[in-house]
Motif scaffolding. Structure first.
Motif, PDB file in Angstrom:
ATOM      1  N   GLY A  73       0.825  -1.212   0.000  1.00 15.72           N
ATOM      2  CA  GLY A  73       0.000   0.000   0.000  1.00 15.72           C
ATOM      3  C   GLY A  73       0.852   1.252   0.000  1.00 15.72           C
ATOM      4  O   GLY A  73       0.576   2.201  -0.739  1.00 15.72           O
ATOM      5  N   GLY A  74       1.908   1.244   0.819  1.00 22.26           N
ATOM      6  CA  GLY A  74       2.785   2.408   0.915  1.00 22.26           C
ATOM      7  C   GLY A  74       3.458   2.736  -0.408  1.00 22.26           C
ATOM      8  O   GLY A  74       3.582   3.906  -0.787  1.00 22.26           O
ATOM      9  N   THR A  75       3.875   1.691  -1.141  1.00 28.36           N
ATOM     10  CA  THR A  75       4.529   1.909  -2.428  1.00 28.36           C
ATOM     11  C   THR A  75       3.565   2.573  -3.414  1.00 28.36           C
ATOM     12  O   THR A  75       3.925   3.525  -4.108  1.00 28.36           O
ATOM     13  CB  THR A  75       5.026   0.573  -3.010  1.00 28.36           C
ATOM     14  OG1 THR A  75       5.810  -0.092  -2.024  1.00 28.36           O
ATOM     15  CG2 THR A  75       5.872   0.790  -4.250  1.00 28.36           C
ATOM     16  N   PHE A  76       2.316   2.071  -3.463  1.00 29.18           N
ATOM     17  CA  PHE A  76       1.353   2.642  -4.395  1.00 29.18           C
ATOM     18  C   PHE A  76       0.960   4.060  -3.976  1.00 29.18           C
ATOM     19  O   PHE A  76       0.763   4.937  -4.825  1.00 29.18           O
ATOM     20  CB  PHE A  76       0.119   1.737  -4.527  1.00 29.18           C
ATOM     21  CG  PHE A  76       0.342   0.619  -5.489  1.00 29.18           C
ATOM     22  CD1 PHE A  76       1.021  -0.525  -5.111  1.00 29.18           C
ATOM     23  CD2 PHE A  76      -0.092   0.721  -6.809  1.00 29.18           C
ATOM     24  CE1 PHE A  76       1.259  -1.554  -6.009  1.00 29.18           C
ATOM     25  CE2 PHE A  76       0.139  -0.302  -7.715  1.00 29.18           C
ATOM     26  CZ  PHE A  76       0.812  -1.437  -7.320  1.00 29.18           C
ATOM     27  N   LEU A  77       0.861   4.298  -2.655  1.00 33.26           N
ATOM     28  CA  LEU A  77       0.547   5.640  -2.177  1.00 33.26           C
ATOM     29  C   LEU A  77       1.655   6.609  -2.554  1.00 33.26           C
ATOM     30  O   LEU A  77       1.406   7.714  -3.045  1.00 33.26           O
ATOM     31  CB  LEU A  77       0.356   5.616  -0.648  1.00 33.26           C
ATOM     32  CG  LEU A  77      -0.033   6.952  -0.014  1.00 33.26           C
ATOM     33  CD1 LEU A  77      -1.404   7.395  -0.514  1.00 33.26           C
ATOM     34  CD2 LEU A  77      -0.026   6.856   1.509  1.00 33.26           C
ATOM     35  N   LEU A  78       2.905   6.168  -2.371  1.00 28.62           N
ATOM     36  CA  LEU A  78       4.053   6.994  -2.761  1.00 28.62           C
ATOM     37  C   LEU A  78       3.980   7.322  -4.249  1.00 28.62           C
ATOM     38  O   LEU A  78       4.208   8.463  -4.658  1.00 28.62           O
ATOM     39  CB  LEU A  78       5.364   6.257  -2.445  1.00 28.62           C
ATOM     40  CG  LEU A  78       6.648   7.018  -2.747  1.00 28.62           C
ATOM     41  CD1 LEU A  78       6.840   8.161  -1.769  1.00 28.62           C
ATOM     42  CD2 LEU A  78       7.861   6.093  -2.707  1.00 28.62           C
TER      43      LEU A  78
END
Lengths: 288, 257
Positions: A73-78
């Motif tokens: 999730g963090g990668t896609f949010l970034l």
């Protein structure tokens, strides 16, 4: 395209010309990727190494374990954050670039190409000098008493967004510039003759016709963020984990190649789907 | 409104140039770690870099690796570009997409794929393995630039030569190759820069004996700060801009990008 040949030497000739390249792709791309896919389905045991079985548990671990799901999730949010930043900064610059002529365009173009020709490691190093607690930004802000204590810009997501935005901005600008240049100037004349004014022309003509460039720019920046490795590693260190950095960690430090391969394959699939979707989008627009 | 836009764009350009300006500026500052703005002008970091055996060795390895890979990639890529531009081929679009595809894949994925494959055949931590990987990564740039330059010139020149009785090989060496040469050279220059700057794939495949310059820089800035890294980076920036910008503006004009 015109084909060479009134008399083609042999119909096999083009295949002979392509042979070395196809061999290279077979040995260094197709083969390794297939092997990567196979290994992602293997088991792993510390001390024993890889276990040649068939299973999906590496993928289920990545998608269902809360720790790894947070990284996904963090990668896609970034990716979304960096894309938004690049779009916000890239559109005005591309607009100016597409309007500029002669020397002015050459200078602007140079400023946008210069970062593209400088390696990412070097540019990220520059950001490390700027963003640190004793870096230029904090130093300046402290000296003019704009802040009381240093802002934390390194070793967190803010710094990664600032640096990655800069690294990927040229792709956004060049891609929007291309579609702005493709707009037939007579559209603007027609709109003006029909009495339309600045903002209306911008929202009814410029923006819709620039959409293909905006979309492809966003895809380039988003996928660029998903695959970015150097900038997150240097700016965030071990604090922030994204998909590419845990692939590296699994492969080089923990030696759990099956799990690393599963994450790598997921990343690859996500990016290929995005590219395919963009291609469909641009083809649909062309035909409609 | 117009002035506001101009001011905004000035700020955006500054953001884009900031890290490069900072790296170049700190290369000439006298303090022992890179700070911006630099105090007191000095050239000692350039001497320091040149006197550092690790960095000099890395520069040598990088130069050798990029040269060999560029020669291979330029030969392979030129042949492919010729096949794609000059012949009727079934499924040409698919083939050219396939040939250009290595640039689409995330470097870390290719790096891991090559690592697991090369491990099986004993090519990890070898010069040959690195050359193979780099050739794979930079051939697409050669293909793109050579295709762009081949598409520019008139095929009737080749037909004329053949009608005048020139053999295929004579036509190739006397007409096609000289006309495509600027594109081939541009492709080679661009491929060389891309290979020289490549980090991720090399990082996973190289091993301790084959540390290239980008790997050394990556490790240095991670664990220590040393202005001699600014100095070597400045040299790279200047050289790349000097040879890269002409190539870029001539062949990779926005429509080919």
């Amino acid at each position: 395209m015109q084909s060479w040949s009134a008399k083609p030497p042999r119909s096999l000739a083009p295949w002979a010309l392509l042979a070395p390249n196809l061999l290279l792709l077979l040995l260094c791309l197709a083969g390794p990727l297939l092997l990567l896919g196979r290994i992602s389905l293997m088991g792993y045991e510390a001390g024993h190494g890889m276990i040649p079985i068939w299973q999906l548990s590496n993928y289920s671990k990545f998608f269902f374990d809360p720790f790894y799901r947070a990284i996904l999730g963090g990668t896609f949010l970034l990716g979304a954050e960096v894309t938004a930043l690049c779009l916000l900064l890239g559109f005005p610059l591309a607009f100016a670039l597409s309007r500029a002529r002669g020397l002015q365009r050459a200078i602007l173009y140079f400023c946008i190409l210069m970062p593209l020709l400088t390696s990412t490691v070097v540019r990220t190093f520059g950001w490390m000098i700027l963003l640190g607690n004793n870096g230029f930004i904090n130093h300046t802000l402290l000296r003019f008493h704009l802040i009381a204590s240093p802002l934390h810009l390194m070793y967190n997501v803010t710094g990664v967004i600032i640096a990655l935005g800069e690294v990927l901005l040229p792709f956004m600008v060049l891609s929007i510039d291309t579609s702005l240049l493709n707009i037939n100037p007579s559209y603007y004349e027609a709109a003006r003759n029909l009495g339309a004014r600045g903002p209306r022309i911008f929202f009814r003509i410029t923006l819709p016709l620039a959409l293909p460039g905006i979309v492809s720019g966003c895809v380039l920046v988003f996928t660029g963020t998903l695959s970015a490795f150097v900038t997150p590693t240097l700016i965030a260190g071990a604090r922030i984990k994204v998909m590419s950095t845990i692939i590296y960690q699994q492969a080089m430090a923990l030696l759990d190649w099956p799990f690393g391969s599963a994450i790598a394959f997921t990343l690859l699939l996500a990016i290929l789907i995005l590219f395919a979707a963009t291609l469909r989008f641009s083809e649909r627009r062309r035909t409609s | 409104m117009r002035i506001l836009l101009r001011f905004l764009n000035g700020a955006i350009l500054l953001y884009l140039a900031a890290p490069i300006l900072v790296v170049v500026a700190t290369a000439f500052g006298s303090s022992a770690y890179p700070i911006f703005p630099p105090q007191n002008f000095t050239l000692q970091w350039f001497h320091q870099f040149w006197g550092n055996p690790e960095l000099r060795d890395a520069l040598r390895i990088s130069a050798l690796l990029s040269s060999v890979s560029t020669i291979l990639a330029t030969s392979i890529g030129t042949l492919s570009a010729l096949a794609l531009v000059r012949y009727r081929l079934p499924g040409k679009t698919a083939i050219s997409a396939l040939l250009l595809s290595p640039i689409l894949f995330p470097a870390i994925v290719l790096a891991l794929a090559l690592l697991v494959a090369f491990q099986r055949v004993g090519l990890t931590q070898t010069f040959t393995g690195l050359v193979a990987a780099h050739t794979l990564l930079i051939t697409p740039f050669v293909i793109r630039l050579v295709m762009a330059s081949l598409a520019e010139f008139d095929p009737s020149l080749e037909e004329a030569a053949q009608n005048l009785g020139a053999t295929w090989s004579r036509t190739f060496f006397r007409i096609t190759l000289p006309l495509a040469l600027p594109g081939i050279l541009a492709g080679a220059v661009f491929a060389f820069i891309m290979s020289f700057d490549e980090l991720v794939v090399t990082l996973l495949l190289a091993g301790p004996e084959l540390q290239t310059l980008p790997i050394r820089i990556f490790n240095y800035v991670q664990y220590s700060s040393d202005p001699s890294i600014s100095a070597i980076s400045t040299c790279l920036i200047v050289v790349w801009l000097a040879i890269g910008i002409p190539v870029y503006t001539r062949f990779l004009s926005v429509k080919h990008l």
